[in-house]
Design an enzyme around this catalytic site. Structure first.
Site, short mmCIF file in Angstrom:
data_model
loop_
_atom_site.label_atom_id
_atom_site.label_comp_id
_atom_site.label_asym_id
_atom_site.label_seq_id
_atom_site.Cartn_x
_atom_site.Cartn_y
_atom_site.Cartn_z
N CYS A 15 0.81 -1.22 0.00
CA CYS A 15 0.00 0.00 0.00
C CYS A 15 0.84 1.28 0.00
O CYS A 15 0.31 2.36 -0.22
CB CYS A 15 -0.95 0.02 1.19
SG CYS A 15 -2.20 -1.26 1.11
N HIS A 36 -8.66 3.31 -3.51
CA HIS A 36 -7.29 2.97 -3.11
C HIS A 36 -6.68 1.94 -4.05
O HIS A 36 -6.65 0.75 -3.74
CB HIS A 36 -7.32 2.44 -1.67
CG HIS A 36 -6.00 2.00 -1.13
ND1 HIS A 36 -4.80 2.54 -1.54
CD2 HIS A 36 -5.69 1.05 -0.19
CE1 HIS A 36 -3.80 1.93 -0.88
NE2 HIS A 36 -4.32 1.03 -0.07
N CYS A 68 -0.43 2.89 6.37
CA CYS A 68 -0.11 1.57 6.88
C CYS A 68 0.23 0.67 5.70
O CYS A 68 -0.10 0.96 4.55
CB CYS A 68 -1.28 0.99 7.66
SG CYS A 68 -2.83 0.86 6.71
N GLY A 94 0.55 -3.61 4.53
CA GLY A 94 0.25 -4.99 4.86
C GLY A 94 1.43 -5.74 5.44
O GLY A 94 2.58 -5.47 5.10
#
Length: 402
Positions: A90, A357, A387, A389
């Site tokens: 991400c 996203h 954040c 993963g």
């Protein structure tokens, strides 16, 4: 000392995965489109770009080849322009900007492009990647949380830190409201470059799929009609039987939307920009990452942001604008409030819960947006953070030139 400045940015609109305008378009097409427009906006020739660094959350499924290299060729760069694809899931787009800035500062590269791209429609949801998550037996026994779904980790954060369903829904409603207002005010117009595509449309009665002409010229994922009552009526995605959490708070309304898109920026050594009489949007000043427990991966910014600010002698209160990626409302609320970020300086035009996203794109989109919005507000310091993963956080420091 060499400095890495950002002289242009361009992106596609956010396409709704599977049902949106990018549902049948190869990611090379729209990565190349964003890159070509970022190059044109910088006023440089495509051959002057030494390297293209693109982030992608699923690079193994995107093309079969290095998508940064193929996007460079699609954008009109000659074969002498190289390409590098990076993956920090991400945070891949932000990582790409950090890598490009490092090449300029430390390796004497004069001009490097950076950005990110994701086709959730064709890769994650389209069957072009192995959906079987192979686990390593030893690590699975010692740390099974590494393989938790992102939704499960969002439920863990909500349960562990007392983030209620009501608070998540209220946060999500405000994200939708801010994005709707920003769209109405035309605040994304200087980012988005329209793209003509062929879109797959299924007939509801027969199921027959036809290809129709379409133009993606705006973000199509947000829902301006969202109400508190509508959010409250949604059922949790996970409603029990979970291994790690009760699963009663995360819904389709308070989580980021799956979407497709690409963003690109042109970075240049500050002296090179001055020689060309260019007015940079800002400078990329720093980047930091940190690890956290995989089962609460959403709170990664709580660890990455202090590390970034400490290294640059700054405090949270010194930052004028924040972009904290809205993977889930639970992790956004906890991270924002734990860090002590003023909501008035935070995701001022909404975030991923509203706009979507595309994993590899998001960090690059946020860098471009914070530069343009910061210029409008005459801000100086911006932070992009998210954040990641498996239990990480990433944060980038941008000096905005107003």
């Amino acid at each position: 000392m060499r400095e890495a400045v950002i002289v242009s940015t361009a992106r596609t609109g956010m396409g709704k995965s599977l049902k949106g305008r990018l549902n049948a378009t190869h990611p090379i097409t729209y990565a190349g489109h964003a890159l070509a427009h970022a190059i044109a906006r910088a006023g440089i020739a495509p051959g002057e770009v030494e390297d293209v660094v693109l982030g992608s959350g699923h690079p193994e499924g995107a093309t079969g080849y290095d998508i940064a290299r193929t996007a460079a060729l699609k954008a009109g760069c000659p074969v002498t322009t190289s390409g590098l694809t990076v993956n920090r899931f991400c945070s891949s787009g932000l990582q790409a900007v950090a890598v490009a800035a490092g090449r300029i500062r430390n390796e004497d590269a004069p001009i490097v492009a950076a950005g990110g791209v994701e086709s959730i429609s064709l890769v994650q949801l389209g069957g072009h990647m192995n959906r079987h998550h192979l686990t390593e037996p030893g690590l699975m026994a010692a740390k099974p949380e590494v393989w938790m779904s992102m939704i499960e980790t969002a439920e863990v954060v909500a349960d562990r830190y007392g983030v209620t369903r009501e608070a998540q829904d209220a946060y999500s409603l405000e994200s939708q409201r801010r994005t709707a207002q920003a769209q109405a005010d035309g605040l994304f117009a200087d980012e988005i470059v329209p793209l003509a595509v062929k879109m797959a449309v299924a007939d509801k009665a027969s199921g027959q799929v036809s290809m129709v002409d379409a133009v993606l010229d705006r973000d199509e994922c947000n829902r301006p009609e969202t109400t508190a009552e509508g959010l409250a009526s949604l059922k949790p995605v996970l409603s029990g039987g979970m291994r790690y959490a009760a699963g009663q708070t995360v819904t389709a309304g308070n989580a980021s939307q799956q979407s497709d898109g690409a963003a690109a920026l042109i970075l240049m050594e500050a002296g090179e920009a001055a020689r060309r009489d260019l007015r940079p949007l800002g400078a990329f000043r720093g980047f930091a990452v940190a690890g956290c427990e995989p089962d609460e991966m959403g709170i990664g910014p709580v660890f990455a942001v202090p590390r970034l600010l400490e290294r640059h002698g700054l405090k949270v209160q010194d930052i004028d604008l924040w972009e904290l990626n809205e993977a889930f409302a639970s992790q956004c609320l906890y991270s924002r409030d734990k860090l002590g970020i003023d909501p008035a300086k935070y995701n001022v035009n909404g975030g991923a819960i509203a706009v979507g996203h595309p994993y590899g794109m998001t960090g690059a989109r946020c860098v471009g947006h914070i530069l343009l919005e910061g210029r409008r507000r005459r801000a100086k310091w911006g932070v992009v953070t998210m954040c990641v993963g498996s239990g990480m956080g990433a944060a980038g420091l941008i000096e905005i030139y107003s």
